[in-house]
Design a protein around this motif. Structure first.
Motif, mmCIF file in Angstrom:
data_model
loop_
_atom_site.group_PDB
_atom_site.id
_atom_site.type_symbol
_atom_site.label_atom_id
_atom_site.label_comp_id
_atom_site.label_asym_id
_atom_site.label_seq_id
_atom_site.Cartn_x
_atom_site.Cartn_y
_atom_site.Cartn_z
ATOM 1 N N THR A 239 -8.499 9.245 59.422
ATOM 2 C CA THR A 239 -8.043 10.567 58.988
ATOM 3 C C THR A 239 -9.212 11.329 58.382
ATOM 4 O O THR A 239 -9.931 10.812 57.520
ATOM 5 C CB THR A 239 -6.923 10.438 57.951
ATOM 6 O OG1 THR A 239 -5.894 9.605 58.475
ATOM 7 C CG2 THR A 239 -6.341 11.796 57.604
ATOM 8 N N ASN A 259 -5.673 18.106 58.377
ATOM 9 C CA ASN A 259 -6.509 16.970 58.769
ATOM 10 C C ASN A 259 -6.314 16.769 60.261
ATOM 11 O O ASN A 259 -5.434 17.385 60.882
ATOM 12 C CB ASN A 259 -6.179 15.704 57.963
ATOM 13 C CG ASN A 259 -4.746 15.245 58.123
ATOM 14 O OD1 ASN A 259 -4.256 15.069 59.238
ATOM 15 N ND2 ASN A 259 -4.051 15.042 57.001
ATOM 16 N N ASP A 280 3.019 7.952 58.092
ATOM 17 C CA ASP A 280 2.084 6.893 57.723
ATOM 18 C C ASP A 280 2.764 5.554 58.020
ATOM 19 O O ASP A 280 3.807 5.225 57.445
ATOM 20 C CB ASP A 280 1.731 7.001 56.235
ATOM 21 C CG ASP A 280 0.621 6.040 55.824
ATOM 22 O OD1 ASP A 280 0.529 4.953 56.416
ATOM 23 O OD2 ASP A 280 -0.145 6.388 54.912
ATOM 24 N N LEU A 303 7.492 17.325 51.055
ATOM 25 C CA LEU A 303 6.038 17.455 51.032
ATOM 26 C C LEU A 303 5.534 18.470 50.012
ATOM 27 O O LEU A 303 4.393 18.374 49.550
ATOM 28 C CB LEU A 303 5.534 17.866 52.426
ATOM 29 C CG LEU A 303 5.332 16.735 53.437
ATOM 30 C CD1 LEU A 303 5.050 17.297 54.817
ATOM 31 C CD2 LEU A 303 4.195 15.822 52.995
ATOM 32 N N GLU A 334 6.228 10.966 50.321
ATOM 33 C CA GLU A 334 5.736 9.584 50.302
ATOM 34 C C GLU A 334 5.283 9.093 51.666
ATOM 35 O O GLU A 334 4.441 8.206 51.762
ATOM 36 C CB GLU A 334 6.820 8.649 49.752
ATOM 37 C CG GLU A 334 7.234 8.950 48.320
ATOM 38 C CD GLU A 334 6.072 8.802 47.354
ATOM 39 O OE1 GLU A 334 5.215 7.927 47.594
ATOM 40 O OE2 GLU A 334 5.996 9.575 46.389
ATOM 41 N N GLY A 336 4.026 10.961 54.324
ATOM 42 C CA GLY A 336 3.114 11.807 55.071
ATOM 43 C C GLY A 336 1.756 11.175 55.282
ATOM 44 O O GLY A 336 1.359 10.225 54.597
ATOM 45 N N GLY A 338 -2.089 10.739 54.955
ATOM 46 C CA GLY A 338 -3.087 11.055 53.937
ATOM 47 C C GLY A 338 -4.448 10.511 54.303
ATOM 48 O O GLY A 338 -4.653 9.963 55.403
ATOM 49 N N GLU A 339 -5.390 10.609 53.380
ATOM 50 C CA GLU A 339 -6.762 10.184 53.644
ATOM 51 C C GLU A 339 -6.861 8.688 53.932
ATOM 52 O O GLU A 339 -7.733 8.243 54.675
ATOM 53 C CB GLU A 339 -7.650 10.537 52.449
ATOM 54 C CG GLU A 339 -7.812 12.037 52.223
ATOM 55 C CD GLU A 339 -8.709 12.333 51.030
ATOM 56 O OE1 GLU A 339 -9.157 11.360 50.381
ATOM 57 O OE2 GLU A 339 -8.939 13.522 50.762
ATOM 58 N N SER A 340 -5.949 7.909 53.328
ATOM 59 C CA SER A 340 -6.020 6.454 53.495
ATOM 60 C C SER A 340 -5.242 5.941 54.702
ATOM 61 O O SER A 340 -5.226 4.732 54.964
ATOM 62 C CB SER A 340 -5.493 5.769 52.226
ATOM 63 O OG SER A 340 -4.133 6.142 51.994
ATOM 64 N N THR A 341 -4.604 6.840 55.434
ATOM 65 C CA THR A 341 -3.774 6.430 56.572
ATOM 66 C C THR A 341 -4.642 5.848 57.688
ATOM 67 O O THR A 341 -5.644 6.451 58.098
ATOM 68 C CB THR A 341 -2.978 7.623 57.115
ATOM 69 O OG1 THR A 341 -2.111 8.119 56.086
ATOM 70 C CG2 THR A 341 -2.152 7.226 58.318
#
Length: 815
Positions: A239, A259, A280, A303, A334, A336, A338-341
């Motif tokens: 991501t 993103n 996610d 969101l 919760e 959605g 994100g950067e860590s996905t």
């Protein structure tokens, strides 16, 4: 809806200019409201060039400033004062020359030649955030050493400009809410003159699953609300920021890149019209997606960070533990991306339009996805959109497709079969169109010809055209593409003798409208669509009788009006807010009712025409020669009776009643032969407060259809004036407070039928000089004999009879 010109040309090859395309789209029914030049970065980096820093020295009068000379490829090097700590001689930098306009949000400033602490500055060496290329302000932007000096920054950074069409879609044309949808309509029009024009749909033939390492089980518990559900997983994604081409596409239509994964779902949505959602994968408890409803009042955080109370009718996308997304409307905080996905579950579905619409309005959530779902998405495109998005995600975020496609489609939606006759096409359009042209248009619109003969075509209409279900609908599509302007106006005029209804409705309306305008009224025209919630607490007009739209534009326009009252109150509120509080308004308009029964049966509905009058504020505008006062109930009552009188319905014909109503503080009901003529009253203060109106509003609503039926049919040309004089006598009657004047009038005419011509009330007195519970009516009586002069004896006898009748029936006495 915004459509990008350069994006559109990816799907259709044409040399038409943007202005020509806008004209064609408008002719097709996709009205183009505006065209706007859009740049990837505001200003397009105009005036910015690549410069070479020749020298750099400390500013003699400021510790944190440097004095530089910069070669920008022109004549003499520019002297520029720079505040960045990282500026050095030999660097290649971006320079804003004198006259360049730089933008910061909605604000802008122009670079000027100036002195800074005594040193001349002829430009500005820029940081990336100062020219819109990034967010960093750590120092100036430096470029590779081999970058050509003097090269325009727009050329170096490959800035693009585009033309964006603002297309005003009608609610039935959701099939055109994408670039491919618009391209399909455009190709249908262009292929009439160029048969080689086709829509180029991006291929997904190379799609394949790379493994089955991350399967996710899908269960659809509510198949009525979820027509089709498709999904797959992608693992190993990174991501991050999207590539420039993707960001530029989204920015061109007014979307902000988020993103790379979310941007792809938005790209596919605006490409083919199919909403997608990425979850996610690590947030899907039990690797199980369940499409179902949750209990009434269940808490769910969306969101936007807001906690919402769910309805038991809200369709949810859940895992085994909790809800993850409001289906077709909005994602959950919760689940959605994100950067860590690193792995995702990609959803492509078709939800019931009614279910999505109700949920969207219940929570006040209006998204691009709900906009399309509630108007009817294409159930047969979910798998294509899923493959297209998965391939793009692999391209921009890496990873592998780690499962096959799960596709739950228990009741496939079939094409609609419609038969259309060539002679009906020509008759309705008014021109003979060649069958080959008709077939060409239909095929370009994805309407398949099943069978044909010399007389008719049997067609299969795809599900995404939910508005094309009848022969007339197909003919409208043919005419829309063929072009209204290509149907010549015939020089032949067909006419026939028709019966003209008496009285003439339009002539009568104009007559009364002219009378009201002469009395100081202004005509208004309000929308027949209104807010259905207005009728929730009304006992006169029930919510159950409101005809509610299945696919409304908004909650303010979700029902057909049952009365002209609310539209008038909205007009009064609007005028009051613009400092025009003194109003006399009238409106002719139709009202609509659901009378119970099957909603698909036309007999369950009715329609009637009404006339509404509104009076509020002062009776006349402030002036020097006329007394000004606040309008009263009796002002409006007089106007209403003047209308009835003008239509030939005299005072002797109607009956009065005082009904109780939640809409009025007090009211009068005029009837004739048990049919309602008009209701007059003062609007209830509670209702006025809903519209922020603090001055009394008086409202009357005529049943115009009843008036036309009950008004006399003969025209009275003249009536001979009596040769004998009228006689007036007055009585001051002491009566109980409960006695109405109308009772006195009715008893008077019943008691003296021959000589009594007119009764009128000219004074009402209540005060300390009267007994408690009493009031005094001063009433005048006009007597006349058209054959001879009345004698005193006759007059006294008549008045005595009237006095006795009043005393006997009303307990009245003379003061």
């Amino acid at each position: 809806m915004n459509i990008s010109y350069s994006w559109l040309k990816n799907y259709i090859k044409t040399d038409k200019t943007p202005a020509e395309i806008a004209e064609i789209l408008t002719a097709l029914g996709l009205e183009t409201g505006s065209m706007e030049v859009v740049e990837t970065i505001k200003g397009g980096l105009k005036g910015l060039v690549v410069g070479n820093v020749l020298t750099c020295a400390k500013h003699p009068n400021a510790d944190k400033l440097s004095v530089t000379t910069v070669n920008t490829g022109g004549g003499e090097p520019l002297h520029i004062v720079c505040g960045a700590s990282n500026v050095r001689a030999g660097q290649k930098v971006v320079v804003a020359t004198v006259g360049t306009v730089l933008y910061s949000g909605d604000e802008c400033f122009t670079i000027k030649k100036s002195k800074i602490r005594g040193e001349l500055s002829e430009g500005m060496i820029c940081a990336e955030d100062e020219i819109g290329l990034g967010k960093s302000h750590d120092g100036i932007m430096t470029l590779p050493p081999d970058t050509p000096t003097g090269m325009p920054a727009a050329e170096y950074f490959n800035m693009e400009s585009d033309i964006v069409f603002e297309v005003d879609l009608t609610p039935n044309r959701i099939d055109a809410a994408s670039h491919l949808g618009v391209a399909r309509d455009l190709a249908a029009s262009l292929c009439l003159t160029d048969s080689f024009v086709k829509v180029s749909i991006p291929s997904v033939d190379s799609f394949k699953a790379d493994s089955n390492s991350y399967p996710v089980k899908v269960t659809v518990e509510n198949s009525e609300a979820c027509i089709r559900y498709s999904g797959l997983t992608i693992s190993g994604v990174r991501t991050g920021e999207s590539p420039d081409w993707l960001k530029n596409r989204l920015r061109s239509i007014g979307l902000t890149p988020i993103n790379n994964i979310v941007d792809v779902t938005n790209f596919v949505l605006h490409e083919c019209g199919q909403p997608l959602h990425a979850f996610d994968g690590d947030k899907i408890t039990g690797n199980h997606v369940i499409v179902k409803t949750l209990g009434e009042g269940t808490k769910f955080t969306t969101l936007d960070g807001k906690e919402r109370n769910l309805s038991a009718d809200d369709l949810m996308i859940c895992n085994e533990a909790t809800g993850m997304c409001i289906a077709g409307v909005f994602g959950g905080l919760e689940s959605g991306v994100g950067e860590s996905t690193t792995r995702i579950f990609l959803e492509s579905a078709c939800f019931n339009p009614v279910s999505v619409r109700k949920t969207s309005r219940r929570h006040g959530l209006f998204t691009d996805a709900s906009f399309r779902y509630e108007r009817g998405s294409d159930p047969n495109i979910t798998v294509y959109a899923l493959k297209r998005a998965a391939m793009l995600i692999k391209e921009v975020a890496g990873g592998e497709i780690s499962s096959g496609i799960v596709d739950i489609y228990p009741a496939p939606v079939a094409d609609a079969n419609v038969t259309v006759a060539f002679n009906t096409i020509n008759r309705l359009i008014g021109k003979n169109i060649e069958p080959a042209t008709v077939k060409n248009i239909l095929q370009s619109l994805d309407i398949r010809i099943i069978t044909e003969n010399n007389d008719e075509l049997r067609l299969a209409v795809p599900p995404y055209r939910a508005d094309v279900r009848r022969e007339a609908d197909v003919i409208e599509e043919i005419l829309r593409v063929y072009g209204y302007n290509n149907v010549e106006i015939s020089s032949k005029l067909n006419s026939s003798v028709v019966y003209s209804e008496k009285p003439d409705r339009q002539q009568t309306e104009n007559l009364i409208a002219s009378q009201l305008v002469g009395a100081g009224f202004n005509e208004i025209m309000s929308n027949s669509l209104t807010r259905a919630a207005y009728y929730d607490k009304s006992d006169n007009f029930l919510r159950t009788q409101t005809i509610e739209l299945l696919n409304p534009l908004s909650n303010d326009l979700n029902g057909m009006r049952q009365t002209l009252l609310f539209g008038g109150l909205e007009a009064i509120e609007r005028n009051k807010n613009r400092r025009r509080p003194d109003l006399k308004l009238f409106e002719f308009g139709n009202c609509y009712y659901f009378n119970g029964g099957e909603k698909s049966d036309l007999a369950s509905y009715s329609e009637q025409k009404n006339l509404a009058l509104f009076v509020t504020g002062k009776n006349v505008s402030d002036n020097w020669n006329t007394p000004v006062r606040i309008s009263t109930f009796y002002d409006l009552k007089a106007h209403c009776e003047n209308v009835l009188s003008r239509l030939g319905i005299g005072k002797s014909r109607w009956k009065l009643d005082t009904p109780q109503s939640s809409l009025f503080a007090e009211s009068l009901l005029y009837t004739l032969n048990n049919k309602v003529l008009v209701t007059v009253g003062q609007v209830n203060q509670t209702l006025q407060q809903q519209f922020d109106i603090d001055t009394p509003v008086y409202f009357a609503e005529f049943c115009w259809d009843n008036l036309l039926k009950l008004m006399p049919r003969q025209n009275i040309l003249f009536k001979e004036l009596s040769k004998f004089p009228e006689v007036r006598r007055d009585l001051a009657l002491l009566v109980d407070n409960s006695v109405k004047y109308s009772s006195i009038e009715e008893i008077a005419f019943r008691t003296e039928r021959k000589f009594l011509k007119e009764v009128s009330l000219f004074d009402v007195y209540t005060g300390e000089k009267l007994e408690p519970g009493k009031k005094s009516y001063a009433v005048s009586f006009i007597l006349e004999d058209t054959t001879k002069t009345l004698t005193d004896t006759q007059i006294d006898r008549i008045m005595q009879n009237l006095t006795q009748a009043f005393g006997k029936e009303l307990g009245a006495s003379l003061r």
